[in-house]
Design an enzyme around this catalytic site. Sequence first.
Site, mmCIF file in Angstrom:
data_model
loop_
_atom_site.group_PDB
_atom_site.id
_atom_site.type_symbol
_atom_site.label_atom_id
_atom_site.label_comp_id
_atom_site.label_asym_id
_atom_site.label_seq_id
_atom_site.Cartn_x
_atom_site.Cartn_y
_atom_site.Cartn_z
ATOM 1 N N HIS A 7 0.826 -1.209 0.000
ATOM 2 C CA HIS A 7 0.000 0.000 0.000
ATOM 3 C C HIS A 7 0.857 1.255 0.000
ATOM 4 O O HIS A 7 2.037 1.214 0.341
ATOM 5 C CB HIS A 7 -0.990 0.045 1.175
ATOM 6 C CG HIS A 7 -0.399 0.002 2.555
ATOM 7 N ND1 HIS A 7 -0.220 -1.176 3.262
ATOM 8 C CD2 HIS A 7 0.039 0.981 3.385
ATOM 9 C CE1 HIS A 7 0.287 -0.918 4.449
ATOM 10 N NE2 HIS A 7 0.471 0.402 4.559
ATOM 11 N N HIS A 79 3.797 7.058 3.812
ATOM 12 C CA HIS A 79 4.741 5.946 3.682
ATOM 13 C C HIS A 79 4.342 5.023 2.539
ATOM 14 O O HIS A 79 3.224 5.093 2.030
ATOM 15 C CB HIS A 79 4.890 5.149 4.994
ATOM 16 C CG HIS A 79 3.673 4.439 5.489
ATOM 17 N ND1 HIS A 79 2.813 4.970 6.424
ATOM 18 C CD2 HIS A 79 3.156 3.214 5.202
ATOM 19 C CE1 HIS A 79 1.852 4.110 6.695
ATOM 20 N NE2 HIS A 79 2.030 3.031 5.962
ATOM 21 N N GLU A 130 7.471 0.993 5.214
ATOM 22 C CA GLU A 130 6.904 -0.071 6.049
ATOM 23 C C GLU A 130 7.164 -1.397 5.341
ATOM 24 O O GLU A 130 7.035 -1.484 4.109
ATOM 25 C CB GLU A 130 5.387 0.154 6.201
ATOM 26 C CG GLU A 130 4.677 -0.920 7.023
ATOM 27 C CD GLU A 130 3.174 -0.670 7.173
ATOM 28 O OE1 GLU A 130 2.639 0.289 6.576
ATOM 29 O OE2 GLU A 130 2.532 -1.461 7.890
HETATM 30 C C1 LIG Z 1 -1.534 0.442 10.698
HETATM 31 C C2 LIG Z 1 -0.202 0.303 10.002
HETATM 32 C C3 LIG Z 1 -0.349 -0.599 8.788
HETATM 33 O O1 LIG Z 1 -0.296 -0.174 7.615
HETATM 34 O O2 LIG Z 1 -0.543 -1.819 9.037
HETATM 35 C C4 LIG Z 1 0.395 1.668 9.654
HETATM 36 O O3 LIG Z 1 0.740 1.990 8.544
HETATM 37 S S1 LIG Z 1 0.604 2.697 10.991
HETATM 38 C C5 LIG Z 1 1.304 4.201 10.330
HETATM 39 C C6 LIG Z 1 1.732 5.107 11.408
HETATM 40 N N1 LIG Z 1 2.896 4.585 12.103
HETATM 41 C C7 LIG Z 1 4.159 5.024 11.851
HETATM 42 O O4 LIG Z 1 4.386 5.914 11.049
HETATM 43 C C8 LIG Z 1 5.264 4.374 12.672
HETATM 44 C C9 LIG Z 1 6.643 4.802 12.283
HETATM 45 N N2 LIG Z 1 6.779 6.254 12.321
HETATM 46 C C10 LIG Z 1 7.508 6.898 13.275
HETATM 47 O O5 LIG Z 1 8.091 6.259 14.148
HETATM 48 C C11 LIG Z 1 7.553 8.388 13.210
HETATM 49 O O6 LIG Z 1 6.417 8.854 12.465
HETATM 50 C C12 LIG Z 1 8.841 8.946 12.575
HETATM 51 C C13 LIG Z 1 9.035 8.494 11.146
HETATM 52 C C14 LIG Z 1 10.063 8.543 13.423
HETATM 53 C C15 LIG Z 1 8.738 10.462 12.559
HETATM 54 O O7 LIG Z 1 8.406 10.887 13.810
HETATM 55 P P1 LIG Z 1 8.125 12.424 14.094
HETATM 56 O O8 LIG Z 1 7.327 13.002 12.983
HETATM 57 O O9 LIG Z 1 7.629 12.565 15.484
HETATM 58 O O10 LIG Z 1 9.587 12.955 14.088
HETATM 59 P P2 LIG Z 1 10.126 14.310 13.567
HETATM 60 O O11 LIG Z 1 9.033 15.284 13.340
HETATM 61 O O12 LIG Z 1 11.242 14.646 14.494
HETATM 62 O O13 LIG Z 1 10.733 13.877 12.169
HETATM 63 C C16 LIG Z 1 12.075 13.551 11.974
HETATM 64 C C17 LIG Z 1 12.395 13.838 10.514
HETATM 65 O O14 LIG Z 1 11.710 12.873 9.690
HETATM 66 C C18 LIG Z 1 10.848 13.541 8.799
HETATM 67 N N3 LIG Z 1 9.632 12.745 8.658
HETATM 68 C C19 LIG Z 1 8.720 12.485 9.608
HETATM 69 N N4 LIG Z 1 7.744 11.706 9.132
HETATM 70 C C20 LIG Z 1 8.060 11.471 7.841
HETATM 71 C C21 LIG Z 1 7.443 10.732 6.811
HETATM 72 N N5 LIG Z 1 6.304 10.102 7.013
HETATM 73 N N6 LIG Z 1 8.030 10.691 5.607
HETATM 74 C C22 LIG Z 1 9.206 11.341 5.391
HETATM 75 N N7 LIG Z 1 9.843 12.057 6.330
HETATM 76 C C23 LIG Z 1 9.271 12.117 7.539
HETATM 77 C C24 LIG Z 1 10.584 14.889 9.431
HETATM 78 O O15 LIG Z 1 10.223 15.820 8.450
HETATM 79 C C25 LIG Z 1 11.917 15.194 10.052
HETATM 80 O O16 LIG Z 1 12.805 15.658 9.076
HETATM 81 P P3 LIG Z 1 13.583 17.039 9.219
HETATM 82 O O17 LIG Z 1 14.362 16.882 10.497
HETATM 83 O O18 LIG Z 1 14.435 17.108 8.001
HETATM 84 O O19 LIG Z 1 12.512 18.082 9.310
HETATM 85 CO CO LIG Z 2 0.784 1.316 6.517
#
Ligand SMILES: C[C@@H](C(=O)O)C(=O)SCCNC(=O)CCNC(=O)[C@H](O)C(C)(C)COP(=O)(O)OP(=O)(O)OC[C@H]1O[C@@H](n2cnc3c(N)ncnc32)[C@H](O)[C@@H]1OP(=O)(O)O
Ligand SMILES: [Co+2]
Length: 134
Positions: A7, A79, A130
């Site tokens: 996805h 993602h 992912e």
């Molecule tokens: C249900 C399941 C499924 O499909 O089965 C799902 O999908 S659940 C989908 C939801 N779950 C997840 O996303 C889990 C993994 N995600 C995470 O752990 C977090 O979202 C992070 C990716 C670590 C980002 O965390 P957060 O936004 O709090 O951190 P932050 O604001 O300090 O961001 C750190 C740097 O990464 C960038 N950044 C943040 N999110 C981003 C994304 N989605 N794509 C690309 N870059 C991204 C920010 O702009 C920043 O860059 P700069 O420093 O350059 O500004």
């Molecule tokens: Co997902």
Amino acid sequence: MIGRLNHVAIAVPDLDEGIRLYRDVLGARVSEPQDEPDHGVRVVFVELPNTKIELLYPLGENSPIRSFLEKNSSGGIHHVCYEVEDILAARDRLTGEGARILGDGEPKIGAHGKPVLFLHPKDFTGTLVELEQV
Ligand SMILES: C[C@@H](C(=O)O)C(=O)SCCNC(=O)CCNC(=O)[C@H](O)C(C)(C)COP(=O)(O)OP(=O)(O)OC[C@H]1O[C@@H](n2cnc3c(N)ncnc32)[C@H](O)[C@@H]1OP(=O)(O)O
Ligand SMILES: [Co+2]
């Protein structure tokens, strides 16, 4: 190692509007919303012939998509999810290559009831990846 595109996820600031756009305007089949409290999101799947679009809306105070939506107020691509056959083998290979696994490094059960892991966007040309074991 990676297989099919499972996805593409789009974070949306208004889930009802996202559903309306995909179902009524674009004419796609859209699932009922489901809460994923372990992931901090409410999700809707748009079913396309060759893949899915996952509409994501924050659930709870610590939603991992909250700051993304603060920075992208209209929403945006959040993602991509690739399928793998063996998620632990994939994780070990990727950590060996220096990639960072998000969270505690252990797979969680995703929205399809299968194990998933996330890879840091800064390690994959700015795209949050992912992996889902199928
Ligand atoms: C249900 C399941 C499924 O499909 O089965 C799902 O999908 S659940 C989908 C939801 N779950 C997840 O996303 C889990 C993994 N995600 C995470 O752990 C977090 O979202 C992070 C990716 C670590 C980002 O965390 P957060 O936004 O709090 O951190 P932050 O604001 O300090 O961001 C750190 C740097 O990464 C960038 N950044 C943040 N999110 C981003 C994304 N989605 N794509 C690309 N870059 C991204 C920010 O702009 C920043 O860059 P700069 O420093 O350059 O500004
Ligand atoms: Co997902």
